[in-house]
Design a protein around this motif. Structure first.
Motif, mmCIF file in Angstrom:
data_model
loop_
_atom_site.group_PDB
_atom_site.id
_atom_site.type_symbol
_atom_site.label_atom_id
_atom_site.label_comp_id
_atom_site.label_asym_id
_atom_site.label_seq_id
_atom_site.Cartn_x
_atom_site.Cartn_y
_atom_site.Cartn_z
ATOM 1 N N SER A 1 -7.855 -14.922 -18.733
ATOM 2 C CA SER A 1 -9.010 -15.624 -18.163
ATOM 3 C C SER A 1 -8.867 -15.913 -16.678
ATOM 4 N N HIS A 2 -7.653 -16.120 -16.182
ATOM 5 C CA HIS A 2 -7.516 -16.459 -14.769
ATOM 6 C C HIS A 2 -7.694 -15.254 -13.838
ATOM 7 N N PHE A 3 -7.907 -14.057 -14.397
ATOM 8 C CA PHE A 3 -8.215 -12.882 -13.569
ATOM 9 C C PHE A 3 -9.720 -12.632 -13.495
ATOM 10 N N ALA A 4 -10.484 -13.268 -14.353
ATOM 11 C CA ALA A 4 -11.913 -12.987 -14.476
ATOM 12 C C ALA A 4 -12.667 -13.272 -13.182
ATOM 13 N N GLY A 5 -13.452 -12.298 -12.764
ATOM 14 C CA GLY A 5 -14.338 -12.465 -11.619
ATOM 15 C C GLY A 5 -13.645 -12.554 -10.274
ATOM 16 N N LYS A 6 -12.408 -12.088 -10.156
ATOM 17 C CA LYS A 6 -11.674 -12.188 -8.895
ATOM 18 C C LYS A 6 -11.469 -10.833 -8.206
ATOM 19 N N ALA A 7 -12.228 -9.834 -8.635
ATOM 20 C CA ALA A 7 -12.143 -8.500 -8.030
ATOM 21 C C ALA A 7 -10.705 -7.985 -8.032
ATOM 22 N N MET A 8 -10.033 -8.126 -9.162
ATOM 23 C CA MET A 8 -8.631 -7.735 -9.257
ATOM 24 C C MET A 8 -8.444 -6.225 -9.122
ATOM 25 N N GLY A 9 -9.449 -5.446 -9.480
ATOM 26 C CA GLY A 9 -9.353 -3.993 -9.301
ATOM 27 C C GLY A 9 -9.266 -3.619 -7.830
ATOM 28 N N VAL A 10 -10.038 -4.302 -6.996
ATOM 29 C CA VAL A 10 -9.991 -4.069 -5.551
ATOM 30 C C VAL A 10 -8.611 -4.455 -5.022
ATOM 31 N N ARG A 11 -8.123 -5.597 -5.474
ATOM 32 C CA ARG A 11 -6.799 -6.054 -5.031
ATOM 33 C C ARG A 11 -5.703 -5.101 -5.489
ATOM 34 N N ALA A 12 -5.851 -4.544 -6.699
ATOM 35 C CA ALA A 12 -4.843 -3.627 -7.232
ATOM 36 C C ALA A 12 -4.720 -2.369 -6.376
ATOM 37 N N LEU A 13 -5.775 -2.019 -5.677
ATOM 38 C CA LEU A 13 -5.724 -0.873 -4.758
ATOM 39 C C LEU A 13 -5.312 -1.293 -3.353
ATOM 40 N N LEU A 14 -5.920 -2.359 -2.859
ATOM 41 C CA LEU A 14 -5.713 -2.789 -1.482
ATOM 42 C C LEU A 14 -4.304 -3.321 -1.230
ATOM 43 N N TYR A 15 -3.805 -4.162 -2.108
ATOM 44 C CA TYR A 15 -2.507 -4.800 -1.866
ATOM 45 C C TYR A 15 -1.361 -3.784 -1.768
ATOM 46 N N PRO A 16 -1.201 -2.887 -2.754
ATOM 47 C CA PRO A 16 -0.134 -1.893 -2.601
ATOM 48 C C PRO A 16 -0.330 -0.984 -1.379
ATOM 49 N N ALA A 17 -1.584 -0.693 -1.040
ATOM 50 C CA ALA A 17 -1.839 0.162 0.126
ATOM 51 C C ALA A 17 -1.306 -0.478 1.409
ATOM 52 N N THR A 18 -1.369 -1.802 1.501
ATOM 53 C CA THR A 18 -0.868 -2.460 2.717
ATOM 54 C C THR A 18 0.629 -2.255 2.890
ATOM 55 N N THR A 19 1.349 -2.079 1.779
ATOM 56 C CA THR A 19 2.798 -1.886 1.883
ATOM 57 C C THR A 19 3.147 -0.517 2.465
ATOM 58 N N LEU A 20 2.158 0.347 2.562
ATOM 59 C CA LEU A 20 2.385 1.686 3.123
ATOM 60 C C LEU A 20 2.022 1.772 4.602
ATOM 61 N N LEU A 21 1.415 0.732 5.155
ATOM 62 C CA LEU A 21 0.921 0.783 6.530
ATOM 63 C C LEU A 21 2.043 1.017 7.547
ATOM 64 N N ILE A 22 3.042 0.163 7.556
ATOM 65 C CA ILE A 22 4.127 0.309 8.541
ATOM 66 C C ILE A 22 4.941 1.576 8.283
ATOM 67 N N PRO A 23 5.293 1.894 7.028
ATOM 68 C CA PRO A 23 5.985 3.173 6.824
ATOM 69 C C PRO A 23 5.175 4.377 7.318
ATOM 70 N N ALA A 24 3.847 4.346 7.148
ATOM 71 C CA ALA A 24 3.014 5.457 7.619
ATOM 72 C C ALA A 24 3.023 5.549 9.148
ATOM 73 N N VAL A 25 2.902 4.401 9.819
ATOM 74 C CA VAL A 25 2.952 4.394 11.286
ATOM 75 C C VAL A 25 4.300 4.933 11.762
ATOM 76 N N TRP A 26 5.363 4.502 11.094
ATOM 77 C CA TRP A 26 6.709 4.951 11.447
ATOM 78 C C TRP A 26 6.864 6.453 11.212
ATOM 79 N N LEU A 27 6.386 6.931 10.059
ATOM 80 C CA LEU A 27 6.510 8.348 9.719
ATOM 81 C C LEU A 27 5.712 9.223 10.681
ATOM 82 N N PHE A 28 4.437 8.859 10.909
ATOM 83 C CA PHE A 28 3.596 9.659 11.795
ATOM 84 C C PHE A 28 3.970 9.492 13.261
ATOM 85 N N GLY A 29 4.743 8.447 13.565
ATOM 86 C CA GLY A 29 5.243 8.247 14.927
ATOM 87 C C GLY A 29 6.517 9.015 15.201
#
Length: 196
Positions: A29-57
């Motif tokens: 019940s505490h997940f209801a209506g909190k757009a957890m699907g969006v968070r499930a995609l967005l949150y892990p993607a943020t962990t790739l930001l600095i590694p991607a900048v480092w890799l492409f740099g």
């Protein structure tokens, strides 16, 4: 293995693990209506930001492990708090906003500090970054609420509290960057202090 790299990997694993729990247990019940699907995609993607900048740099040295950890911590804290139902505690939301924006602003500060020649300019950049990111976050929450995410329980009081706590966290990060975390003399004037 370097302790900081191990900590970085643990933070990333926590973000991914906590972000996936609501997808695997949508009946909670505490997940209801909190757009957890969006968070499930967005949150892990943020962990790739600095590694991607480092890799492409071109994998410059040194790897910005502390900035990478700082960028992941707000998402680990928020996702973990959702998994454990901590947002049901009155006033708890202030904690992830203050700490989250401290770490987000710190990650930004660690990235740009070597490019800045004056401490007061760095202070303003880090504080401004934190403020803008929080305004965008609050606007995103409002948009999610308007689109039907009913579990966010947004009120005017909550939004003001979030803005104040986030700005406080960003201000502490800005102060830390302009004082104790100011780059050492001789740090290359490159993103994250990378050497060419």
């Amino acid at each position: 293995m370097d302790v900081s790299l191990l900590l970085d990997l643990l933070v990333k694993a926590a973000v991914v693990g906590f972000a996936l729990v609501p997808i695997l247990r949508p009946e909670s019940s505490h997940f209801a209506g909190k757009a957890m699907g969006v968070r499930a995609l967005l949150y892990p993607a943020t962990t790739l930001l600095i590694p991607a900048v480092w890799l492409f740099g071109g994998q410059p040295s040194p790897y910005p492990v502390w900035a990478d950890i700082a960028l992941g911590l707000p998402f680990a804290i928020d996702a973990g708090a959702n998994v454990f139902g901590l947002f049901a505690i009155r006033g708890f939301d202030a904690i992830p906003h203050a700490t989250g924006w401290f770490f987000l602003s710190l990650a930004f500060g660690l990235a740009v500090a070597p490019l800045v020649s004056e401490r007061w300019i760095l202070f303003g950049l880090v504080l401004g970054f934190g403020a803008v990111i929080d305004i965008l976050w609050e606007a995103g929450e409002f948009a999610m609420m308007r689109s039907g995410a009913s579990g966010l329980q947004l009120t005017y009081e909550n939004t003001i509290q979030d803005l104040v706590m986030s700005l406080s966290g960003a201000a502490v990060a800005a102060l830390a960057m302009a004082t104790v975390l100011w780059p050492a003399p001789g740090t290359p004037a490159m993103l994250f202090g990378w050497s060419t």
